[in-house]
Motif scaffolding. Structure first.
Motif, PDB file in Angstrom:
ATOM      1  N   PHE A   1       0.907  -1.220   0.028  1.00  0.00           N
ATOM      2  CA  PHE A   1       0.066  -0.045  -0.064  1.00  0.00           C
ATOM      3  C   PHE A   1       1.039   1.241   0.021  1.00  0.00           C
ATOM      4  O   PHE A   1       0.420   2.311  -0.692  1.00  0.00           O
ATOM      5  CB  PHE A   1      -0.805  -0.009   1.300  1.00  0.00           C
ATOM      6  N   TYR A   2       1.866   1.384   0.782  1.00  0.00           N
ATOM      7  CA  TYR A   2       2.731   2.566   0.846  1.00  0.00           C
ATOM      8  C   TYR A   2       3.852   2.667   0.077  1.00  0.00           C
ATOM      9  O   TYR A   2       4.329   3.753   0.066  1.00  0.00           O
ATOM     10  CB  TYR A   2       3.262   2.713   2.275  1.00  0.00           C
ATOM     11  N   ALA A   3       4.338   1.716  -0.769  1.00  0.00           N
ATOM     12  CA  ALA A   3       5.234   1.839  -1.758  1.00  0.00           C
ATOM     13  C   ALA A   3       4.849   2.906  -2.922  1.00  0.00           C
ATOM     14  O   ALA A   3       5.849   3.720  -3.254  1.00  0.00           O
ATOM     15  CB  ALA A   3       5.660   0.496  -2.477  1.00  0.00           C
ATOM     16  N   PRO A   4       3.790   3.055  -3.326  1.00  0.00           N
ATOM     17  CA  PRO A   4       3.558   4.231  -4.198  1.00  0.00           C
ATOM     18  C   PRO A   4       3.588   5.523  -3.740  1.00  0.00           C
ATOM     19  O   PRO A   4       3.715   6.283  -4.623  1.00  0.00           O
ATOM     20  CB  PRO A   4       1.874   3.764  -4.429  1.00  0.00           C
ATOM     21  N   PHE A   5       3.420   5.898  -2.397  1.00  0.00           N
ATOM     22  CA  PHE A   5       3.722   6.997  -1.914  1.00  0.00           C
ATOM     23  C   PHE A   5       5.049   7.499  -2.068  1.00  0.00           C
ATOM     24  O   PHE A   5       5.213   8.955  -1.746  1.00  0.00           O
ATOM     25  CB  PHE A   5       3.122   7.031  -0.185  1.00  0.00           C
ATOM     26  N   VAL A   6       5.972   6.597  -2.096  1.00  0.00           N
ATOM     27  CA  VAL A   6       7.333   7.001  -2.353  1.00  0.00           C
ATOM     28  C   VAL A   6       7.663   7.301  -3.812  1.00  0.00           C
ATOM     29  O   VAL A   6       8.529   7.885  -4.313  1.00  0.00           O
ATOM     30  CB  VAL A   6       8.129   5.764  -1.842  1.00  0.00           C
ATOM     31  N   VAL A   7       7.106   6.529  -4.792  1.00  0.00           N
ATOM     32  CA  VAL A   7       7.288   6.694  -6.210  1.00  0.00           C
ATOM     33  C   VAL A   7       7.046   8.033  -6.519  1.00  0.00           C
ATOM     34  O   VAL A   7       7.950   8.625  -7.398  1.00  0.00           O
ATOM     35  CB  VAL A   7       6.338   5.717  -6.870  1.00  0.00           C
ATOM     36  N   ARG A   8       6.115   8.799  -6.278  1.00  0.00           N
ATOM     37  CA  ARG A   8       5.843   9.996  -6.770  1.00  0.00           C
ATOM     38  C   ARG A   8       6.611  11.039  -6.389  1.00  0.00           C
ATOM     39  O   ARG A   8       7.285  11.723  -7.318  1.00  0.00           O
ATOM     40  CB  ARG A   8       4.215  10.273  -6.651  1.00  0.00           C
ATOM     41  N   PRO A   9       7.239  11.269  -5.181  1.00  0.00           N
ATOM     42  CA  PRO A   9       8.142  12.205  -4.900  1.00  0.00           C
ATOM     43  C   PRO A   9       9.424  11.712  -5.434  1.00  0.00           C
ATOM     44  O   PRO A   9      10.303  12.630  -5.956  1.00  0.00           O
ATOM     45  CB  PRO A   9       8.300  12.044  -3.289  1.00  0.00           C
ATOM     46  N   THR A  10       9.855  10.785  -5.750  1.00  0.00           N
ATOM     47  CA  THR A  10      11.063  10.041  -6.287  1.00  0.00           C
ATOM     48  C   THR A  10      11.044  10.432  -7.778  1.00  0.00           C
ATOM     49  O   THR A  10      12.144  10.968  -8.211  1.00  0.00           O
ATOM     50  CB  THR A  10      11.276   8.753  -5.836  1.00  0.00           C
ATOM     51  N   LEU A  11      10.003  10.179  -8.219  1.00  0.00           N
ATOM     52  CA  LEU A  11       9.593  10.793  -9.749  1.00  0.00           C
ATOM     53  C   LEU A  11       9.922  12.121  -9.964  1.00  0.00           C
ATOM     54  O   LEU A  11      10.393  12.613 -10.986  1.00  0.00           O
ATOM     55  CB  LEU A  11       8.497  10.142 -10.530  1.00  0.00           C
ATOM     56  N   ALA A  12       9.474  12.925  -9.221  1.00  0.00           N
ATOM     57  CA  ALA A  12       9.564  14.386  -9.315  1.00  0.00           C
ATOM     58  C   ALA A  12      10.909  14.827  -8.996  1.00  0.00           C
ATOM     59  O   ALA A  12      11.332  15.557  -9.645  1.00  0.00           O
ATOM     60  CB  ALA A  12       8.551  14.900  -8.083  1.00  0.00           C
ATOM     61  N   SER A  13      11.837  14.027  -8.087  1.00  0.00           N
ATOM     62  CA  SER A  13      13.065  14.478  -7.851  1.00  0.00           C
ATOM     63  C   SER A  13      13.848  14.013  -9.055  1.00  0.00           C
ATOM     64  O   SER A  13      14.768  14.879  -9.543  1.00  0.00           O
ATOM     65  CB  SER A  13      13.463  13.659  -6.549  1.00  0.00           C
ATOM     66  N   PHE A  14      13.707  12.804  -9.799  1.00  0.00           N
ATOM     67  CA  PHE A  14      14.394  12.263 -10.887  1.00  0.00           C
ATOM     68  C   PHE A  14      14.120  13.396 -12.093  1.00  0.00           C
ATOM     69  O   PHE A  14      15.223  13.733 -12.844  1.00  0.00           O
ATOM     70  CB  PHE A  14      14.135  11.118 -11.386  1.00  0.00           C
ATOM     71  N   ALA A  15      13.160  13.973 -12.146  1.00  0.00           N
ATOM     72  CA  ALA A  15      12.698  14.889 -13.227  1.00  0.00           C
ATOM     73  C   ALA A  15      13.520  16.271 -13.274  1.00  0.00           C
ATOM     74  O   ALA A  15      13.596  16.868 -14.102  1.00  0.00           O
ATOM     75  CB  ALA A  15      11.146  15.161 -13.270  1.00  0.00           C
ATOM     76  N   THR A  16      14.201  16.589 -12.118  1.00  0.00           N
ATOM     77  CA  THR A  16      14.734  17.697 -11.927  1.00  0.00           C
ATOM     78  C   THR A  16      16.288  17.557 -12.356  1.00  0.00           C
ATOM     79  O   THR A  16      17.177  18.530 -12.333  1.00  0.00           O
ATOM     80  CB  THR A  16      14.519  18.190 -10.503  1.00  0.00           C
TER      81      THR A  16
END
Length: 311
Positions: free
Chosen positions: A187-202
């Motif tokens: 359940f909580y792994a997707p909560f980490v995916v989004r901030p990490t993707l946003a960080s990778f995008a920069t």
């Protein structure tokens, strides 16, 4: 000199200056009215919305934990909470599940984000949208889904029993610490995916290309280039995962056995079963302090990540 001898251009310039001053004064007055209106709106929100829904319950909770039966001040509820022999086991179980679930979920979330960003495939966008939608699901729904699949009477368990001609279902781990950790990781792994993707995008992809051109392999690029630049976003997502996992209740209520008592379950039992509201309030204040500490750390790391990303 009489105004009859003032040139026309000076008169026009004076009129323009007067109009500009009037416009500036009007804008300043409008800005003050907007600021005053915003202050009244904030006061309205504090008094009408946050007051009865947030501030009063928290104040009442703290007051209940430090008030005796006669209305006097006492710390008996906290003393009873911390001196209870079962409290140490409850806190130990809570922290054990927290660190196991949040750590695995964070590692899985970062790995998924890295795969989606650096190794895209035809279904990447669809999977990313699903992970974003997944965070809107209630947590207990994940617990019931796992029961229907991997419970002793679940479809996967019964299928394996029939395939291998077993007398008993081979999967029987959900109602305990193993099932709780699995459900919280899912359940909580997707909560980490989004901030990490946003960080990778920069990230500046030219740095990664330069490192690869100099002979750095994938591991060196990840450890020496990607991780140092993206760690604020990864850390923010990880802390958020820890915060949400600490406050999890639905999964624990569905999959937790009678011997798996965590702090939220203990507070719930004290309030509804034992009717010991003072002890339940003391435990709630302790848990609230832990949650606010994690949230303060999350805000600090998130601000750092935002500053590094140029926001």
């Amino acid at each position: 000199m009489s105004s009859l001898f003032v040139p026309d251009d000076l008169k026009a310039r004076g009129a323009d200056d007067a109009r500009l001053e009037a416009q500036f004064a009007a804008h300043a007055a409008a800005a003050k009215r907007r600021e005053r209106g915003a202050q009244w709106q904030l006061l309205f929100i504090l008094v009408v919305v946050l007051g009865p829904l947030v501030v009063y319950p928290l104040v009442r909770l703290v007051s209940l934990s430090v008030t005796d039966a006669h209305g006097g001040f006492t710390l008996h509820a906290y003393t009873a909470f911390f001196q209870n022999p079962e409290t140490r086991g409850v806190i130990g179980t809570t922290l054990g599940i927290l660190f196991a679930s949040a750590s695995i979920a964070s590692l899985l979330g970062v790995a998924l984000a890295a795969m989606l960003f650096f190794r895209p495939f035809p279904g990447t966008k669809l999977l990313t949208r699903f992970l974003e939608l997944f965070v809107a699901f209630p947590s207990f729904l994940v617990a019931f889904t796992l029961i229907f699949l991997y419970g002793s009477q679940g479809s996967v368990s019964i299928g394996l029993q029939r395939i291998f001609n077993l007398e008993a279902p081979p999967l029987d781990f959900l109602f305990g610490i193993g099932g709780v950790i699995l459900a919280e990781v899912v359940f909580y792994a997707p909560f980490v995916v989004r901030p990490t993707l946003a960080s990778f995008a920069t990230l500046d992809m030219r740095l990664i290309e330069a490192a690869q051109s100099l002979g750095a392999n994938g591991r060196m690029v990840a450890l020496k280039v990607v991780l140092p630049l993206a760690w604020p976003g990864i850390a923010a997502g990880t802390i958020l995962c820890f915060l949400l996992t600490l406050n999890e209740f639905g999964i624990l209520l569905v999959l937790g056995s009678a011997h798996l008592i965590t702090l939220p379950i203990a507070i719930y039992s004290a309030a509804t079963v034992d009717l010991d509201l003072a002890t339940a309030a003391a435990g709630s204040v302790v848990m609230l302090a832990m949650s606010l500490s994690l949230y303060a750390l999350y805000r600090r790391v998130n601000r750092r990540a935002g500053g590094r990303n140029g926001r």
